[in-house]
Structures are given as C-alpha cells and as structure tokens.
Design an enzyme around this catalytic site. Structure first.
Site, PDB file in Angstrom:
ATOM      1  CD  GLU A  64      -7.494   1.311  -6.397  1.00 30.15           C
ATOM      2  OE1 GLU A  64      -7.762   2.312  -7.087  1.00 30.15           O
ATOM      3  OE2 GLU A  64      -8.106   1.026  -5.327  1.00 30.15           O
ATOM      4  CG  HIS A 133      -3.769  11.359  -5.627  1.00 29.95           C
ATOM      5  ND1 HIS A 133      -4.237  11.760  -4.406  1.00 29.95           N
ATOM      6  CD2 HIS A 133      -4.764  10.634  -6.198  1.00 29.95           C
ATOM      7  CE1 HIS A 133      -5.481  11.317  -4.240  1.00 29.95           C
ATOM      8  NE2 HIS A 133      -5.822  10.628  -5.317  1.00 29.95           N
TER       9      HIS A 133
END
Length: 332
Positions: A64, A133
């Site tokens: 990321e 998540h």
C-alpha cells in the site's frame, strides 16, 4: 432534454463514474491490488481492464505504501489516478504518502503543483471481516489539512461525488461503506457532479436534528420514520463530506430544531460527531439548544468477528430510536 435515470447499485455507480472519467480524459488511470483481471476485492472495477486495457487499469503489488506513492507521483506529473485500497484499514500502511506527501506538496511548493489523486477506501463493519478489515478511519484523514474527505451514502451521490473528485485539483479521499455496495437507487445516465463540501437534508423535521454519515444515514432515516409514528418529527442531514464540513446546513438545522444527535459508525471518541458538536458549541446555534448534544458512535473496541458482537459494536436502528426519543423528550 430529459436525462434517463436507472436503478443502479452503489458499486455499479462507482464503476460507471470511473468509466465516464476514463472515456473523457486519457489522463485518468486506475490503480490497486487485484483491480484488473479479478475486478477488485468487491468487484467494483469489474470489466474495466477489458475496456481500457492494463496500461490504464493497473494491478499493483501488495504494498500500500508503494502503490499510494506511485499514485501521488503520477498525480504530480500530470495524470489523474484513482487508487483503490483493498480495505480502508490498509490506509495505515500508506499514511506516509497520504499525509506527508499528497496533503503537503501544494503547500510546500507554493501552490505551483497540484495533486489530483483520488483514493478509494472500502470501509466499515457488517461483513464478518473482523478487527483488521472493518474499521472506519475517515476521521484520521479528516484531521489533515490539504485532504478532502467524502462519505457518499447513495448510488446517486457516489457517482456524482467521484466525478467531482476526479476533476478536483486536490487529493480526495472517498470512504465507501462495504454494506452499501449492493444498495440500489436512482442514478442519472451520463456525466454529472455532486458538490464536495455540501450536505443534504434527507428528511425535514422540527423536533430534532440527526447528522449522520454513510450507512448511518439510512439507519437514521429508518429511525426517523418509526419515531414519526410517535409524533416525533426528525430532520436527517446526510453530511456527505466530512472535510470540509458544510457548517451552514448543520447550523441552520440545529437553530430550527434546537436538538442535535450525531450518528456515525466510527469509534465515538474523537470521531466526526465530536467535531460537529464542537462546531455547534462555537456557533450561534449554541444559544438555540434546548438539550445537550448527544453523540452515538461505535464502541470503544476493535470490531469483533462474532456477528452479534459485530452488530453490537456499532450503532443500529433500535439504538438510534432510543437515543433520539430520549433527546426529543428531554430525558437526556
């Protein structure tokens, strides 16, 4: 000429917005993990790689920080990238590029450059994805000058706000609640924009204002309809943008109703409700209040995996009804 309106899901509206932007401007590119052949973790990009090719719909490595950095660099050098974080939780890995680069470059270089990057964050609980998540981290990024942060709640708004974000010269962070992806609603064909920084009054009322974000807008509207049967008339504001906040719409509503309930999924402490509360306390609307401001946010805990505990960790319709009823009746 009348514009045709269709029923699209939230995810279809996002995909349509990206396709329109890419057709109109070859500088628009998509980047992210598994967004190409796989179509994205939530199938939002779908077949766009087939339509526009792998040079414009680019799968990125599982990094990321690296992907966000390439997106920021591409924006500075003339492209208009839309970068998808697979889950909003993974923004933690890209914070250097988001906070120290994308948000700062225009200021540090005297306005000589812009950073027209859009970053998409699938966010929120309700899918059984557990603590790493399922977070709602929009307030983190809303704390950073130089970023714009939006939370569209409807298919119509997500398409229009995404197209507005692509055209914006500054970095725009768009948080998309995962449970909204399958929600359907009317969406006009073609290009249109919904202004960033402008809230929407979803339901007018006289007794109480609920300011809500993202999926909580729909829960607030459901609660408002239930309480209407008890003679409690609630105004529901969909904030839509949390940086910059539409002060005028919120202040005007509170001056009308004299009561305020803030509802958001993120952890209650230091969430967007705290900023809204402070804004009202510092404005002329404070003198109109007939009761203390109430915040209804997520529990002070990571999101549990167990489905029932997961539901209990974030506001649900019964809790909104109870909080609004007590506030309207002066219990609080």
């Amino acid at each position: 000429m009348d514009v045709a309106v269709r029923e699209l899901s939230y995810s279809q509206a996002i995909q349509e917005a990206m396709a329109i932007a890419m057709e109109a401007d070859e500088r628009v590119i998509l980047m992210g993990e598994d967004i190409g052949v796989y179509g994205g973790a939530f199938q939002v990009t779908g077949d766009l790689v087939e339509r526009f090719g792998p040079d414009r719909v680019m799968d990125t490595p599982i990094s990321e920080l690296g992907g966000a950095g390439v997106a920021v660099g591409a924006a500075v050098t003339g492209l208009r990238p839309i970068f998808e974080f697979q889950f909003s939780d993974f923004a933690t890995l890209g914070m250097e590029q988001i906070v120290n680069q994308a948000a700062k470059m225009r200021f540090m270089l005297g306005g000589e450059v812009s950073v027209p990057v859009v970053m998409r964050f699938p966010a929120g609980s309700g899918t059984g994805a557990a603590a790493q998540h399922s977070q709602s981290l929009e307030a983190w990024l809303a704390h950073v000058p130089g970023l714009k942060v939006i939370q569209p709640a409807t298919p119509h708004d997500v398409k229009g706000m995404l197209l507005a974000a692509v055209a914006d010269p500054d970095p725009v962070m768009i948080f998309e609640h995962k449970l909204l992806y399958k929600m359907k609603g009317p969406v006009p064909e073609g290009h249109y924009t919904v202004p960033i920084g402008k809230a929407e009054v979803r339901r007018e009322g006289r007794d109480l204002t609920i300011v809500a974000t993202s999926i909580m807008v729909h829960k607030a509207l459901e609660a408002a309809e239930t309480l209407a049967g008890e003679g409690i008339d609630i105004e529901v504001i969909d904030l839509r943008t949390i940086r910059p906040i539409d002060r005028e719409t919120v202040i005007a509503s509170v001056k009308k109703t004299s009561r305020l309930l803030c509802v958001y999924e993120a952890v209650k402490t230091l969430g967007i409700g705290a900023e809204i509360s402070a804004m009202i306390a510092e404005s002329e609307a404070f003198d109109y209040l007939d009761a203390p401001i109430v915040r209804l946010g997520g529990a002070e805990t990571p999101i549990p995996y167990n489905p029932e505990l997961e539901k209990a960790a974030v506001p649900q319709v019964p809790g909104i009804i109870a909080a609004a009823r007590d506030l309207a009746k002066g219990v609080r």
